[in-house]
Design an enzyme around this catalytic site. Structure first.
Site, mmCIF file in Angstrom:
data_model
loop_
_atom_site.group_PDB
_atom_site.id
_atom_site.type_symbol
_atom_site.label_atom_id
_atom_site.label_comp_id
_atom_site.label_asym_id
_atom_site.label_seq_id
_atom_site.Cartn_x
_atom_site.Cartn_y
_atom_site.Cartn_z
ATOM 1 N N SER A 12 -2.624 -8.027 2.945
ATOM 2 C CA SER A 12 -2.736 -7.799 4.283
ATOM 3 C C SER A 12 -3.245 -9.122 4.973
ATOM 4 O O SER A 12 -3.178 -9.535 6.236
ATOM 5 C CB SER A 12 -3.859 -6.968 4.800
ATOM 6 O OG SER A 12 -3.530 -5.581 4.093
ATOM 7 N N ARG A 53 -2.104 -6.271 -8.624
ATOM 8 C CA ARG A 53 -1.083 -7.158 -8.454
ATOM 9 C C ARG A 53 -1.090 -8.479 -9.233
ATOM 10 O O ARG A 53 0.301 -8.836 -9.977
ATOM 11 C CB ARG A 53 -1.089 -7.771 -7.011
ATOM 12 C CG ARG A 53 -0.834 -6.930 -5.845
ATOM 13 C CD ARG A 53 -1.309 -7.497 -4.736
ATOM 14 N NE ARG A 53 -2.819 -7.253 -4.649
ATOM 15 C CZ ARG A 53 -3.547 -7.462 -3.419
ATOM 16 N NH1 ARG A 53 -2.908 -7.717 -2.375
ATOM 17 N NH2 ARG A 53 -4.928 -7.071 -3.558
ATOM 18 N N HIS A 63 0.765 -1.159 -0.033
ATOM 19 C CA HIS A 63 -0.140 -0.045 0.077
ATOM 20 C C HIS A 63 0.942 1.324 -0.138
ATOM 21 O O HIS A 63 0.584 2.178 -0.818
ATOM 22 C CB HIS A 63 -1.205 0.056 1.223
ATOM 23 C CG HIS A 63 -1.809 -1.051 1.482
ATOM 24 N ND1 HIS A 63 -1.877 -1.775 2.574
ATOM 25 C CD2 HIS A 63 -2.811 -1.571 0.630
ATOM 26 C CE1 HIS A 63 -2.867 -2.662 2.314
ATOM 27 N NE2 HIS A 63 -3.471 -2.533 1.324
#
Ligand code: ADP
Length: 152
Positions: free
Chosen positions: A129, A91, A18
């Site tokens: 995450s 991604r 991030h």
């Protein structure tokens, strides 16, 4: 008109992935709002206050970055706050398929919005995450995956 961008997400917790996207976006916009979406159906690992505090610490030296929370539709938050751009990271091709439908639906709902995608730098492609939370749950060390300001 001021160019304001929103970087929405859960940030549970914020990772170096991030951080990298946000830092790359800083020169492109007058202001970036990092906003945590409060979703009653999504059970988060860290409290919203904790997640916001970490993000504020990471970007303490960046005057053009604000940290907020919101509930409801992301595009409605953009409309209400005169935000013209939504930032997202890509991604993998799975990210692309997911983001494409959201981005296209958002544009239908609020035609003035533009979604801006950043390709992840290769070293952060595998980082997310949820893996960081798994490592934490099992007592592992996540230091290399999170910004140094996040005191986990
Ligand atoms: P969400 O709850 O929307 O999945 P996240 O906090 O996981 O929120 O992610 C917010 C944004 O950050 C998304 O656009 C996501 O693609 C991007 N992102 C997450 N991890 C990375 C990473 N490792 N590299 C680049 N972008 C990332």
């Amino acid at each position: 008109m001021e160019k304001i961008a929103l970087f929405p997400g859960s940030f549970d917790p914020i990772t170096k992935g991030h951080e990298s996207i946000i830092k790359r976006a800083i020169p492109l916009f007058d202001k970036i709002i990092i906003a945590i979406g409060e979703n009653s159906e999504k059970k988060c690992y860290f409290s919203i206050e904790q997640r916001m505090n970490w993000i504020k610490k990471v970007f303490a030296d960046c005057p053009n970055i604000e940290v907020e929370k919101y509930s409801g539709l992301t595009v409605e938050y953009c409309r209400e706050n005169k935000i013209g751009y939504i930032l997202r990271g890509l991604r993998t091709s799975a990210d692309f398929e997911f983001e494409r439908s959201i981005g296209q639906m958002n544009k239908k709902i609020y035609p003035a919005i533009e979604t801006v995608f950043f390709l992840t730098t290769p070293e952060y492609t595998a980082l997310n995450s949820s893996i960081v939370r798994d490592i934490l749950r099992h007592g592992g060390d996540v230091k290399q995956f999170i910004p140094s300001e996040v005191d986990l």
